[in-house]
Design a protein around this motif. Structure first.
Motif, PDB file in Angstrom:
ATOM      1  N   THR A   1       1.489  15.304  -7.632  1.00  0.00           N
ATOM      2  CA  THR A   1       1.972  14.831  -6.333  1.00  0.00           C
ATOM      3  C   THR A   1       1.169  15.441  -5.190  1.00  0.00           C
ATOM      4  O   THR A   1       0.735  14.751  -4.269  1.00  0.00           O
ATOM      5  CB  THR A   1       3.458  15.199  -6.186  1.00  0.00           C
ATOM      6  OG1 THR A   1       4.218  14.336  -7.009  1.00  0.00           O
ATOM      7  CG2 THR A   1       3.920  15.030  -4.773  1.00  0.00           C
TER       8      THR A   1
ATOM      9  N   PHE B   1      -1.083  13.907  -2.185  1.00  0.00           N
ATOM     10  CA  PHE B   1      -0.703  14.246  -0.815  1.00  0.00           C
ATOM     11  C   PHE B   1      -1.947  14.612  -0.010  1.00  0.00           C
ATOM     12  O   PHE B   1      -2.218  14.059   1.059  1.00  0.00           O
ATOM     13  CB  PHE B   1       0.291  15.411  -0.871  1.00  0.00           C
ATOM     14  CG  PHE B   1       0.977  15.711   0.430  1.00  0.00           C
ATOM     15  CD1 PHE B   1       1.806  14.779   1.020  1.00  0.00           C
ATOM     16  CD2 PHE B   1       0.816  16.938   1.045  1.00  0.00           C
ATOM     17  CE1 PHE B   1       2.442  15.059   2.209  1.00  0.00           C
ATOM     18  CE2 PHE B   1       1.451  17.230   2.231  1.00  0.00           C
ATOM     19  CZ  PHE B   1       2.266  16.285   2.816  1.00  0.00           C
TER      20      PHE B   1
ATOM     21  N   PHE C   1       9.269  10.474   6.102  1.00  0.00           N
ATOM     22  CA  PHE C   1       8.491  11.554   5.476  1.00  0.00           C
ATOM     23  C   PHE C   1       9.410  12.414   4.608  1.00  0.00           C
ATOM     24  O   PHE C   1       9.108  12.697   3.452  1.00  0.00           O
ATOM     25  CB  PHE C   1       7.848  12.389   6.582  1.00  0.00           C
ATOM     26  CG  PHE C   1       7.068  13.577   6.117  1.00  0.00           C
ATOM     27  CD1 PHE C   1       5.778  13.430   5.637  1.00  0.00           C
ATOM     28  CD2 PHE C   1       7.616  14.849   6.175  1.00  0.00           C
ATOM     29  CE1 PHE C   1       5.046  14.527   5.209  1.00  0.00           C
ATOM     30  CE2 PHE C   1       6.888  15.950   5.749  1.00  0.00           C
ATOM     31  CZ  PHE C   1       5.599  15.788   5.269  1.00  0.00           C
TER      32      PHE C   1
ATOM     33  N   PHE D   1      10.235  12.921  -0.149  1.00  0.00           N
ATOM     34  CA  PHE D   1      10.290  14.051  -1.081  1.00  0.00           C
ATOM     35  C   PHE D   1      11.508  13.957  -1.991  1.00  0.00           C
ATOM     36  O   PHE D   1      11.490  14.472  -3.100  1.00  0.00           O
ATOM     37  CB  PHE D   1      10.253  15.373  -0.321  1.00  0.00           C
ATOM     38  CG  PHE D   1       8.905  15.619   0.267  1.00  0.00           C
ATOM     39  CD1 PHE D   1       7.891  16.131  -0.518  1.00  0.00           C
ATOM     40  CD2 PHE D   1       8.613  15.265   1.567  1.00  0.00           C
ATOM     41  CE1 PHE D   1       6.620  16.314  -0.010  1.00  0.00           C
ATOM     42  CE2 PHE D   1       7.357  15.446   2.093  1.00  0.00           C
ATOM     43  CZ  PHE D   1       6.347  15.968   1.297  1.00  0.00           C
TER      44      PHE D   1
ATOM     45  N   ILE E   1      10.290  11.777  -4.778  1.00  0.00           N
ATOM     46  CA  ILE E   1       9.327  12.517  -5.602  1.00  0.00           C
ATOM     47  C   ILE E   1      10.066  13.447  -6.566  1.00  0.00           C
ATOM     48  O   ILE E   1       9.811  13.463  -7.767  1.00  0.00           O
ATOM     49  CB  ILE E   1       8.363  13.347  -4.726  1.00  0.00           C
ATOM     50  CG1 ILE E   1       7.411  12.419  -3.971  1.00  0.00           C
ATOM     51  CG2 ILE E   1       7.581  14.342  -5.572  1.00  0.00           C
ATOM     52  CD1 ILE E   1       6.521  13.143  -2.981  1.00  0.00           C
TER      53      ILE E   1
ATOM     54  N   VAL F   1       6.153   9.641  -8.223  1.00  0.00           N
ATOM     55  CA  VAL F   1       5.454  10.918  -8.132  1.00  0.00           C
ATOM     56  C   VAL F   1       4.044  10.734  -7.588  1.00  0.00           C
ATOM     57  O   VAL F   1       3.549  11.568  -6.825  1.00  0.00           O
ATOM     58  CB  VAL F   1       5.422  11.594  -9.524  1.00  0.00           C
ATOM     59  CG1 VAL F   1       4.476  12.763  -9.549  1.00  0.00           C
ATOM     60  CG2 VAL F   1       6.820  12.038  -9.913  1.00  0.00           C
TER      61      VAL F   1
ATOM     62  N   PRO G   1       3.584  10.579  -2.243  1.00  0.00           N
ATOM     63  CA  PRO G   1       2.886  11.545  -1.389  1.00  0.00           C
ATOM     64  C   PRO G   1       1.870  10.900  -0.457  1.00  0.00           C
ATOM     65  O   PRO G   1       1.627  11.434   0.635  1.00  0.00           O
ATOM     66  CB  PRO G   1       2.199  12.477  -2.388  1.00  0.00           C
ATOM     67  CG  PRO G   1       2.230  11.779  -3.691  1.00  0.00           C
ATOM     68  CD  PRO G   1       3.443  10.931  -3.661  1.00  0.00           C
ATOM     69  N   VAL G   2       1.292   9.774  -0.866  1.00  0.00           N
ATOM     70  CA  VAL G   2       0.306   9.127   0.000  1.00  0.00           C
ATOM     71  C   VAL G   2       1.005   8.550   1.232  1.00  0.00           C
ATOM     72  O   VAL G   2       0.501   8.649   2.354  1.00  0.00           O
ATOM     73  CB  VAL G   2      -0.452   8.031  -0.784  1.00  0.00           C
ATOM     74  CG1 VAL G   2      -1.457   7.349   0.122  1.00  0.00           C
ATOM     75  CG2 VAL G   2      -1.160   8.649  -1.973  1.00  0.00           C
TER      76      VAL G   2
ATOM     77  N   ALA H   1       3.694   9.777   2.446  1.00  0.00           N
ATOM     78  CA  ALA H   1       4.118  10.945   3.225  1.00  0.00           C
ATOM     79  C   ALA H   1       2.995  11.401   4.141  1.00  0.00           C
ATOM     80  O   ALA H   1       3.195  11.580   5.347  1.00  0.00           O
ATOM     81  CB  ALA H   1       4.553  12.066   2.282  1.00  0.00           C
ATOM     82  N   ILE H   2       1.793  11.549   3.592  1.00  0.00           N
ATOM     83  CA  ILE H   2       0.692  12.063   4.414  1.00  0.00           C
ATOM     84  C   ILE H   2       0.290  11.022   5.458  1.00  0.00           C
ATOM     85  O   ILE H   2      -0.096  11.367   6.587  1.00  0.00           O
ATOM     86  CB  ILE H   2      -0.500  12.491   3.520  1.00  0.00           C
ATOM     87  CG1 ILE H   2      -1.445  13.389   4.289  1.00  0.00           C
ATOM     88  CG2 ILE H   2      -1.263  11.328   2.989  1.00  0.00           C
ATOM     89  CD1 ILE H   2      -0.917  14.737   4.600  1.00  0.00           C
TER      90      ILE H   2
ATOM     91  N   LEU I   1       1.342  12.780  13.827  1.00  0.00           N
ATOM     92  CA  LEU I   1       0.353  13.643  14.481  1.00  0.00           C
ATOM     93  C   LEU I   1      -0.444  12.871  15.517  1.00  0.00           C
ATOM     94  O   LEU I   1      -0.742  13.372  16.605  1.00  0.00           O
ATOM     95  CB  LEU I   1      -0.623  14.198  13.434  1.00  0.00           C
ATOM     96  CG  LEU I   1      -0.190  15.403  12.627  1.00  0.00           C
ATOM     97  CD1 LEU I   1      -1.320  15.843  11.719  1.00  0.00           C
ATOM     98  CD2 LEU I   1       0.205  16.546  13.545  1.00  0.00           C
TER      99      LEU I   1
ATOM    100  N   LEU J   1      -3.847   2.862   3.337  1.00  0.00           N
ATOM    101  CA  LEU J   1      -3.049   3.995   2.846  1.00  0.00           C
ATOM    102  C   LEU J   1      -1.583   3.601   2.725  1.00  0.00           C
ATOM    103  O   LEU J   1      -0.896   3.961   1.763  1.00  0.00           O
ATOM    104  CB  LEU J   1      -3.207   5.196   3.788  1.00  0.00           C
ATOM    105  CG  LEU J   1      -4.600   5.832   3.800  1.00  0.00           C
ATOM    106  CD1 LEU J   1      -4.671   6.894   4.882  1.00  0.00           C
ATOM    107  CD2 LEU J   1      -4.920   6.445   2.451  1.00  0.00           C
TER     108      LEU J   1
END
Lengths: 221, 534
Positions: free
Chosen positions: A38, A42, B163, B167, B170, B208, B212-213, B215-216, B223, B246
């Motif tokens: 994961t 990330f 975001f 998790f 995940i 899993v 995460p992709v 999330a970022i 940001l 993405l």
């Protein structure tokens, strides 16, 4: 919680829903590897963005990259690799039931991790003085300052995320140190040390990729 | 015949009080915590959907302003996708039944499991806060540069919420994979596992590796809004299309996070109510993995008109066609399972049969969209809206309700009135088709999505669609009533009310806290219906 009737010898570390320590260990290890998978994806999003723009804007990214302090970066790489060594030795000490060694190596790992963060802080401070932090009076002498802004955005996002992982790692190591001090680990059961080690090595490896990508590409020009 | 006595102690009465729920590590209780949470979010998302359909009853924008309408469809999407569909079957039925179906006492990481509920609720509260304090108007897709530069709505709060929620899925996925790998009971080999577990395994892999992709990416949007990083901003040399790549790298696989669990439920239900083992078990099992793997390689088909090289588009088109193969394998194998089966039409079966029909329509129209030429014509029209609602509502929610009705007696120990269940299943099916079939036609005629007003010639079909939505609403309301009613007044279910196979039907309903008195030993394949001698 503790109503296990099937496992014959009493194992204080065995959770009720596992049959034996072997199964519990296997589950924890697999869980950590998946978590690292994961984590890889990330970081992967930022790496993808960085690689794309690096290919699109080689001139600006090269110029921006050359402003990074290669000496501090290289020293930090050494520090981090050494911390991975002490971490591996800590896992070995746990497996051989040497509590004092385990604690010493955990402490050494933490010190090296803190040194890394300290050096990183110095680098960040340099960038602040040079007005290279996007959003805080960013200035860049060069052909396309807005693209240098992009470089430094990615630089701070990636190294910042990495530093955050280091800080979390230091927290984990603190817990491990306390557990080791209280004698919670044995040669039969030291899974937390092992999975913390996996985490630490992963964070290390991320830096091993960050360093050449951010500092070294185009350095020869 | 089982003796139909309610067990004296079970997971629901083992402990009492709020604390025993909020601090539980019992996977069954955590499943119910999720059920409560996502049911509330489903109602919220449904209210938004109802307001959207009300606005579209008439051609001019008369009920709400255009800004409000933008917020309505955005929040409908965010709530339904991230806070209902993605957790739905895994977090409720997966949590409850993955350990039981493999003969384990709990998931591998019970505390992590509870943590994922708290993470979900934290993210959910952030998103709720974003909604209450003015809403979001970017569409659930958060496309840049609108989301980063132009939108004045609560993008930041909603992005943080999503975001955080990521998790939760995940951790749930990680827990399932480890549990299935390490905690199977003796004799429970990989190819003896019920297909629901294969589906959960494939879903968890996507959770899993893809989440995460997102999330970022969503983190980068936040940001960008706060610090003007420039990653997605052309003024800094950034590329807004990178955001789409993405985003869809997660959000296309996310469709399979929604549909694979429903497919798993359907496999269980079809086998149980046609009293046959699943035709081509291994093909169905591997098709789940194949869908998960191919699902990672097709995200570009969301971006055919966003600027992409011809060759890139062709490859994404071909790969998208390939996903149809494992999907069709499942549909054909379910149909072959029904053939010469001893079929009974109880409530879960009606939902499962409904799923097969609706999923087939949704899947086939997906092929229209994977074709480059047709896609250009129907991109961003109601054709797309109809297509993905056939998958996400017709597929995923039918599967969710089918599973809920199939396992409700096990979860609560009580039966619901089957007659009302069947009525609700049929009403939902009819209402669904009336809602969304006209939208295929509307889209093909050129009605774009995400507008609050439209030309008068589209009104007849829009009225049909809104009428269908109200019927579908009734179809969802009926189960809410009788399921709650059954908690107190339902007939006692007994261990195995359906006469189904599987470890979950061999323990009391509701199950005891640690599921099994002693670890079961599995001696036969899943769905061994034919071998049962009476």
């Amino acid at each position: 919680m503790h109503d296990d009737k099937t496992a014959s010898p009493y194992e204080p570390a065995l959770k009720h829903h596992f049959d034996d320590l072997g199964q519990q260990h296997e589950a924890a290890m697999l869980g950590m590897w998946l978590f690292l998978g994961t984590e890889l994806l990330f970081f992967g999003g930022l790496f993808t963005a960085y690689m794309l723009y690096r290919v699109w804007y080689p001139e600006t990214f090269g110029a921006a990259s050359r402003t990074l302090d290669i000496t501090l970066g290289a020293v930090n790489t050494m520090v981090l690799i050494t911390s991975s060594l002490t971490m591996a030795l800590a896992v070995h000490a746990a497996a051989t039931d040497e509590r004092r060694k385990l604690m010493a190596f955990l402490a050494a790992t933490m010190v090296l991790g803190a040194v890394f963060l300290g050096i990183k802080g110095i680098e960040y401070h340099h960038k602040f003085v040079e007005h290279h932090i996007p959003g805080f009076g960013f200035q860049f002498e060069g052909p396309a300052p807005e693209r240098a802004n992009l470089f430094f955005s990615l630089y701070f996002a990636m190294t910042g995320l990495h530093a955050l992982h280091m800080i979390i790692g230091l927290g984990i190591m603190t817990v491990m140190l306390i557990m080791a001090w209280r004698g919670r680990f044995s040669a039969r059961w030291h899974t937390p040390i092992e999975i913390s080690g996996l985490y630490w090595h992963f964070v290390d490896i991320v830096w091993i990729f960050l360093f050449p990508l951010l500092y070294l590409v185009d350095r020869h020009r | 015949m089982d003796t139909l006595a309610f067990p004296r102690t079970h997971y629901l009465n083992a402990e009492y009080g709020l604390k025993s729920w909020l601090l539980t590590t019992d996977h069954k209780r955590i499943g119910l915590l999720f059920l409560g949470a996502i049911s509330l979010f489903f109602i919220l998302g449904g209210i938004f959907a109802g307001l959207i359909r009300l606005e579209l009853l008439t051609p001019p924008g008369d009920l709400v302003s255009d800004d409000t309408y933008n917020k309505l469809f955005t929040m409908h999407g965010i709530v339904m996708v991230f806070m209902f569909l993605i957790p739905s079957i895994p977090a409720v039925m997966g949590n409850f039944f993955v350990p039981i179906m493999i003969g384990a006492r709990d998931l591998a990481f019970p505390r992590l499991n509870l943590l994922s509920w708290y993470i979900f609720m934290t993210g959910g509260l952030f998103t709720l806060y974003a909604i209450v304090t003015g809403g979001v108007d970017t569409g659930w897709t958060f496309y840049t540069p609108f989301s980063t530069l132009s939108s004045h709505s609560n993008v930041m709060t909603a992005a943080i919420g999503i975001f955080i929620i990521g998790f939760s899925s995940i951790l749930t996925g990680l827990n399932f994979i480890v549990t299935i790998h390490t905690m199977r009971a003796p004799g429970m080999t990989w190819f003896r596992m019920p297909l629901f577990l294969w589906a959960m395994y494939a879903t968890s892999l996507i959770n899993v590796l893809a989440t995460p992709v997102l999330a970022i990416t969503i983190f980068a949007v936040a940001l960008e809004r706060a610090l003007h990083m420039g990653i997605f901003d052309p003024a800094y040399g950034g590329d807004p299309v990178l955001f789409q790549h993405l985003f869809w790298f997660y959000s296309h696989p996310a469709v399979y996070i929604m549909i694979l669990p429903a497919m798993g439920v359907v496999s269980e239900v079809i086998a149980a109510f046609s009293r046959k083992s699943i035709f081509g078990y291994k093909f169905v099992a591997f098709s789940s993995l194949a869908i998960a793997v191919f699902g990672f390689l097709v995200w570009g088909h969301h971006m055919f008109v966003a600027g992409m090289s011809v060759y890139g588009a062709m490859i994404f088109s071909v790969l998208s066609f390939l996903v149809a193969v494992p999907s069709a394998v499942k549909v054909f194998n379910w149909t072959a399972t029904l053939y010469k089966g001893s079929i009974s039409y109880q409530t879960p079966m009606l939902y499962a049969l409904g799923f097969i029909g609706l999923f087939t329509i949704g899947g086939l129209t997906g092929l229209f969209l994977a074709s480059l030429g047709v896609d250009v014509h129907v991109t961003d029209t109601y054709f797309v809206v109809a297509h993905f609602h056939y998958i996400m509502v017709g597929g995923a929610i039918m599967g969710y309700l089918g599973g809920l009705h199939y396992w409700w007696p096990k979860m609560t120990g009580r039966m619901y009135p089957d007659m009302w269940g069947r009525v609700a299943a049929v009403v939902t099916f009819l209402g669904f088709n009336l809602t969304f079939f006209p939208q295929f036609v509307l889209g093909y005629m050129g009605m774009p999505r995400r507008y609050h007003a439209y030309p008068p010639e589209f009104q007849a079909l829009n009225v049909l669609s809104t009428a269908g939505a109200s019927i579908m609403g009734i179809g969802y309301l009926i189960p809410a009533i009788y399921l709650l009613w059954s908690l107190k007044y339902g007939a006692i279910a007994g261990n195995n009310p359906w006469g189904a196979k599987g470890l979950e039907w061999e323990i009391p309903s509701p199950p005891p806290t640690f599921n099994f008195d002693k670890t079961p030993v599995v001696t036969e394949p899943a769905y061994a219906y034919e071998t049962r001698e009476k």
